[in-house]
Write a protein that holds these residues in place. Structure first.
Motif, PDB file in Angstrom:
ATOM      1  N   TYR A 241       0.681   0.280  -2.698  1.00  0.00           N
ATOM      2  CA  TYR A 241       1.091  -0.587  -3.807  1.00  0.00           C
ATOM      3  C   TYR A 241       1.114  -2.067  -3.425  1.00  0.00           C
ATOM      4  CZ  TYR A 241       2.684   3.919  -5.659  1.00  0.00           C
ATOM      5  OH  TYR A 241       2.743   5.223  -6.090  1.00  0.00           O
TER       6      TYR A 241
ATOM      7  N   GLU B 156       7.296   0.612  -4.416  1.00  0.00           N
ATOM      8  CA  GLU B 156       6.490  -0.608  -4.242  1.00  0.00           C
ATOM      9  C   GLU B 156       6.756  -1.262  -2.891  1.00  0.00           C
ATOM     10  OE1 GLU B 156       6.459  -5.097  -6.019  1.00  0.00           O
ATOM     11  OE2 GLU B 156       7.008  -3.487  -7.396  1.00  0.00           O
TER      12      GLU B 156
ATOM     13  N   GLU C  68      -6.512  -3.468 -11.945  1.00  0.00           N
ATOM     14  CA  GLU C  68      -5.268  -2.763 -11.664  1.00  0.00           C
ATOM     15  C   GLU C  68      -5.454  -1.825 -10.485  1.00  0.00           C
ATOM     16  OE1 GLU C  68      -5.743   1.017 -14.709  1.00  0.00           O
ATOM     17  OE2 GLU C  68      -4.489  -0.668 -15.306  1.00  0.00           O
ATOM     18  N   ASN C  69      -4.374  -1.610  -9.782  1.00  0.00           N
ATOM     19  CA  ASN C  69      -4.365  -0.659  -8.684  1.00  0.00           C
ATOM     20  C   ASN C  69      -4.301   0.743  -9.281  1.00  0.00           C
ATOM     21  OD1 ASN C  69      -2.933   1.215  -6.819  1.00  0.00           O
ATOM     22  ND2 ASN C  69      -2.963  -0.553  -5.448  1.00  0.00           N
TER      23      ASN C  69
ATOM     24  N   SER D  57      -0.973   2.541  -8.728  1.00  0.00           N
ATOM     25  CA  SER D  57       0.163   1.984  -9.474  1.00  0.00           C
ATOM     26  C   SER D  57       0.092   2.412 -10.938  1.00  0.00           C
ATOM     27  CB  SER D  57       0.186   0.455  -9.364  1.00  0.00           C
ATOM     28  OG  SER D  57      -0.948  -0.115  -9.996  1.00  0.00           O
TER      29      SER D  57
ATOM     30  N   THR E 100       0.781  -5.372  -5.854  1.00  0.00           N
ATOM     31  CA  THR E 100       1.005  -4.877  -7.221  1.00  0.00           C
ATOM     32  C   THR E 100       2.464  -5.072  -7.587  1.00  0.00           C
ATOM     33  OG1 THR E 100       1.526  -2.622  -6.476  1.00  0.00           O
ATOM     34  CG2 THR E 100      -0.770  -3.095  -6.983  1.00  0.00           C
TER      35      THR E 100
END
Length: 381
Positions: free
Chosen positions: A253, A247, A163-164, A167, A256
Motif C-alpha cells: 500500500y 496502510e 490506483e493501486n 488498495s 496510497t
C-alpha cells in the motif's frame, strides 16, 4: 405515532436483551478488521516474496565465468548436476527449477506451481541479460559498437497508475463485508420479531391491544433498521481504522491512501443507512410469511448471498455506475461506495439511490402491512 414508538421501544428492549441479537449487532463488525488485515498480510506476503524461496536453480552444464558473475549478481544459487540426476533432484524438492542445455538451446524445466512461476520469471530475466552480454561480446570482436546495435532504439514507459490494485481490492471487499455484516445482523431480529412471535404465541397477545397493524410493522421495522444501522456504522468505523493500520504496516500500500476522508465517511454512512433500511424491510417481509423460527431462518439464508454477490461481480467485472444502475437495489450501494472511495462523489447517483430505496422500502412495508391483516399469514392457517 405514540403506538409506533411504544412498539419500537418494546422491540429495542427485546433486541438488546437477547444475547444472540446483541452479538450479531456488535460482535460481527469486529471480524472485519481481522479480515482486512489478514487479507492484506496475505497479499503482502505473496507480492513481496523473498528471493531465497525460489532461487535454488539446477544446471546440467558448467556455467561460464560471465554466467557465474551474473548468477552471483542476481542472487541465484547455482547447483551443477548431472543430466541423468537433475530431474530426480527437482522431483525430490532439492531445487526450485532446473535448466538443461542442448547446444545453444537453453530449456527452463519444472512443474506449474507458485514457486516455479517465480523461479521461471527469475531465469527468463537471467538469460535475457546473458544473451545481451554474449551479443555485446560478439559485436566487440567484430569491431562494431555494441551499444549502437543493441540499443538501436530505446523504450521508456510513461504509464500512469491511477490506483493501486491491492488498495482498490481491499477497500471494496471491506465494504462487501460490511454489507454482509448488516445483512446477518438484520436476519436474526427480523426472524425473532415475526416468526419468533408467532411461535411463542405473543403475536396474538399483541394484536389484542388497540394498535393498528401499520403501527406494529413500522415499530418493528424501525427497531430492526436501527440495530442494522448500528452494525453498519460500527463496521464502517472499524473497517476504516483497520485500513489505516494496513496502510502503515504493509508495503503493497506504499504511496496510497486507504483512509476515507470525513466527507467520504459521511456519504458512505448514508449508503449504509439506506441499505440497512432496505434489507431490514426485506427480512421482515420474508420472515413474516414463515410459520416458525426455523422456517424463517431457512428462508432468509439466501438473502445473505444475494446481497453480497452483485457487488462482488460488479467489482470483478469493473462495472461502472450509471443512472440506471444507481436505482437497482444491492448493486447500487456497492457501485456508489466504489465511486465514493475513489473520490468521485456524484450527488445525482446518491439521490437516485435514496429515491429508489425509499420507493422499494415503501412497497415492502405495504406488503408487510397487508400480510399482518391476513389471518392466514398471522395464524399459520
Amino acid at each position: 405515532m405514540n403506538n409506533t414508538f411504544k412498539i419500537l421501544k418494546k422491540e429495542l428492549i427485546e433486541v438488546f436483551r437477547d444475547k444472540k441479537s446483541l452479538s450479531m449487532m456488535l460482535i460481527i463488525p469486529f471480524l472485519i478488521p481481522a479480515i482486512v488485515i489478514g487479507m492484506s498480510a496475505l497479499f503482502n506476503a505473496e507480492t513481496n516474496k523473498s528471493i531465497d524461496t525460489y532461487n535454488n536453480i539446477g544446471f546440467n552444464y558448467e556455467l561460464s565465468e560471465e554466467e557465474k558473475e551474473l548468477a552471483k549478481e542476481m542472487n541465484i544459487k547455482v547447483n551443477t548436476i548431472d543430466s541423468k540426476k537433475i530431474k530426480d533432484e527437482y522431483d525430490k524438492g532439492n531445487i526450485d527449477l532446473y535448466i538443461t542445455k542442448d547446444g545453444n538451446n537453453y530449456i527452463i524445466n519444472g512443474n506449474e506451481n507458485e514457486t516455479t512461476s517465480y523461479a521461471s520469471s527469475l531465469m527468463n530475466s537471467y538469460y535475457t541479460r546473458y544473451k545481451e552480454i554474449l551479443q555485446k561480446k560478439y559485436l566487440e570482436k567484430s569491431n562494431l559498437n555494441a551499444d549502437n546495435v543493441i540499443n538501436i532504439i530505446t523504450i521508456n514507459e510513461n504509464i500512469k497508475v491511477k490506483e493501486n490494485f491491492y488498495s482498490s481490492y481491499i477497500i471494496n471487499y471491506a465494504f462487501l463485508f460490511i454489507i454482509m455484516a448488516i445483512t446477518v445482523s438484520a436476519t436474526y431480529p427480523a426472524t425473532d420479531a415475526t416468526a419468533g412471535e408467532k411461535e411463542r404465541g405473543t403475536l396474538e397477545t399483541l394484536l389484542t391491544f388497540p394498535v393498528r397493524s401499520k403501527d406494529i410493522i413500522i415499530g418493528k421495522f424501525l427497531s430492526i433498521s436501527l440495530s442494522s444501522i448500528i452494525t453498519g456504522v460500527l463496521s464502517l468505523i472499524l473497517a476504516d481504522v483497520s485500513l489505516g493500520i494496513a496502510e502503515s504496516k504493509f508495503k503493497i500500500y506504499e504511496n496510497t491512501n486507504l483512509l476515507l476522508t470525513p466527507s467520504q465517511l459521511l456519504f458512505a454512512g448514508l449508503v449504509i443507512i439506506m441499505y440497512s433500511l432496505l434489507i431490514s424491510g426485506l427480512c421482515i417481509a420474508i420472515a413474516s410469511k414463515s410459520k416458525n423460527f426455523k422456517e424463517a431462518q431457512s428462508a432468509l439464508t439466501p438473502i445473505t448471498f444475494i446481497s453480497f454477490f452483485p457487488g462482488m461481480i460488479a467489482f470483478m467485472m469493473n462495472i461502472k455506475i450509471s443512472y440506471v444502475l444507481a436505482i437497482i437495489p444491492f448493486l447500487n450501494s456497492s457501485l456508489i461506495f466504489r465511486e465514493i472511495s475513489d473520490g468521485n462523489i456524484e450527488i445525482m447517483y446518491i439521490l437516485l439511490m435514496i429515491i429508489s430505496s425509499i420507493i422499494f422500502i415503501a412497497l415492502v412495508l405495504k406488503l408487510i402491512i397487508s400480510q399482518y391483516k391476513s389471518e392466514k399469514v398471522l395464524f399459520n392457517e
